[in-house]
Design a protein around this motif. Structure first.
Motif, PDB file in Angstrom:
ATOM      1  N   THR A  38       0.837  -1.206   0.000  1.00  0.00           N
ATOM      2  CA  THR A  38       0.000   0.000   0.000  1.00  0.00           C
ATOM      3  C   THR A  38       0.866   1.249   0.000  1.00  0.00           C
ATOM      4  N   ILE A  40       0.791   4.734   1.466  1.00  0.00           N
ATOM      5  CA  ILE A  40       0.060   5.435   2.525  1.00  0.00           C
ATOM      6  C   ILE A  40      -0.001   6.931   2.227  1.00  0.00           C
ATOM      7  N   GLN A  44      -3.389   9.816   6.278  1.00  0.00           N
ATOM      8  CA  GLN A  44      -3.435   8.603   7.092  1.00  0.00           C
ATOM      9  C   GLN A  44      -3.395   8.998   8.565  1.00  0.00           C
ATOM     10  N   PHE A  52      -5.317   1.131   5.145  1.00  0.00           N
ATOM     11  CA  PHE A  52      -5.782   2.504   4.965  1.00  0.00           C
ATOM     12  C   PHE A  52      -6.676   2.926   6.136  1.00  0.00           C
ATOM     13  N   LEU A  54      -7.997   6.467   7.093  1.00  0.00           N
ATOM     14  CA  LEU A  54      -7.971   7.823   6.562  1.00  0.00           C
ATOM     15  C   LEU A  54      -9.005   8.730   7.220  1.00  0.00           C
ATOM     16  N   ILE A  64      -6.480   6.371  -3.784  1.00  0.00           N
ATOM     17  CA  ILE A  64      -5.478   5.631  -3.004  1.00  0.00           C
ATOM     18  C   ILE A  64      -4.843   4.602  -3.923  1.00  0.00           C
ATOM     19  N   ILE A 179      -9.844  -0.971   4.925  1.00  0.00           N
ATOM     20  CA  ILE A 179     -10.071   0.467   4.715  1.00  0.00           C
ATOM     21  C   ILE A 179     -10.951   0.969   5.856  1.00  0.00           C
TER      22      ILE A 179
END
Length: 349
Positions: A38, A40, A44, A52, A54, A64, A179
């Motif tokens: 991922t 970031i 974040q 994730f 967020l 993303i 997420i």
């Protein structure tokens, strides 16, 4: 954090207090043909996490990025999924495609908020960046939206490779990336409801299901359940189930099974008494529920017919009755013979 899972078992990837269990990426790569990383972003919440997490604004849009790396010498196809988090009957949060229905309290489905490709072809010995577009709801909300991205190599490719290698066990592996989206820091008070209690089965074994609903946008962890079922107006429980260390995803329901432990289900009126403890927002909350329910004769009869343990116990009981009957018959015959011989002996004297 990226996690893997074996199909054939429940798609179980879970977070505790927003932290994933850490798997060794090298070990995972040895079992899969690709890896997932991922990128970031700046918003974040905790940059030490690799999933994730967020903080965004209402109606905000953002992309993303996830990087897929192909470790083989041929092109591979990776199927991609976006799913809202749900809770399975083991008290584990699921991030993959599931037969569990969305809870009635769910207002925003992650699959409608996060959009990405359904599949990606990764060239041999190469990497490919995959973008997902987030469009936050226009209306502001408190709490969290919880879901996940899943990545799995196309089944036909995996099975074809295994067939060439002579492999008969065809487990399929998948990565999942969580997420977690939020807009405000307002603390949401957790709440649980006991919606319904019904007889059912899990893996062809009789259970009584108690449906617990988390109708708030907050993740519950360290969930403990103490459930007792009584015959109507009974003083002693006929079934008991105690379990701890479970989770319930935000705006989801846990269908908690109370096992009958291989015994036949009996029709009648019952009462469920349940105590539930959970941690949310670093605070421990407790609930107590009492609910009456009825098991109908047809329900009990149909479930007992398909319960593998009940059938096994019935078959064993039938054999036991046959053995006991045969033994009694032999004893009776022996007694009759002894009586006849005794009478003959007496008549000859």
């Amino acid at each position: 954090m990226i996690v893997k899972k074996i199909y054939g078992f429940s798609f179980a990837v879970f977070i505790a207090m927003f932290s994933f269990f850490v798997f060794n990426n090298t070990a995972i790569a040895a079992e899969m043909n690709f890896s997932v990383n991922t990128a970031i972003p700046d918003n974040q919440i905790d940059k030490s996490k690799t999933y994730f997490n967020l903080k965004m604004n209402s109606d905000q849009q953002q992309d993303i990025m996830v990087t897929l790396k192909n470790d083989t010498k041929k092109d591979i196809t990776v199927e991609v999924g976006v799913n809202t988090a749900k809770t399975n009957s083991n008290g584990v949060v699921e991030y993959g495609k599931s037969s569990i229905k969305n809870d009635s309290s769910l207002k925003y489905d992650i699959s409608n908020i996060v959009k990405g490709p359904s599949s990606v072809v990764i060239p041999a010995s190469s990497s490919k960046n995959v973008a997902f577009h987030i469009t936050m709801p226009k209306e502001s909300f408190d709490g969290i939206l919880l879901g996940g991205l899943t990545f799995q190599q196309k089944s036909s490719e995996v099975n074809q490779d295994k067939a060439k290698n002579g492999t008969t066990v065809q487990n399929e592996y998948s990565y999942a990336v969580a997420i977690l989206l939020k807009e405000t820091d307002k603390v949401v008070d957790p709440n649980l409801n006991l919606l319904q209690v019904n007889p059912g089965q899990i893996n062809y074994r009789n259970v009584i299901n108690a449906e617990l609903q988390n109708d708030q946008s907050v993740l519950m962890s360290k969930v403990s359940v103490d459930a007792k079922i009584y015959s109507k107006n009974g003083k002693k429980p006929v079934y008991t189930s105690i379990k701890s260390d479970m989770q319930i995803a935000s705006n989801s329901h846990l269908t908690y099974p109370i096992s009958l432990n291989g015994t036949s289900m009996k029709a009648g009126d019952y009462t469920l008494k349940m105590k539930v403890t959970a941690t949310a927002n670093k605070q421990v909350k407790k609930w107590t529920f009492t609910k009456d329910f009825t098991i109908k004769s047809k329900q009990a009869r149909d479930l007992n017919k398909s319960d593998v343990d009940v059938k096994a116990n019935t078959n064993n009981s039938n054999w036991l009755y046959i053995v006991i009957g045969a033994a009694l018959l032999i004893i009776i015959i022996i007694l009759i013979v002894v009586i006849i011989l005794q009478r003959k002996k007496n008549s000859n004297q």
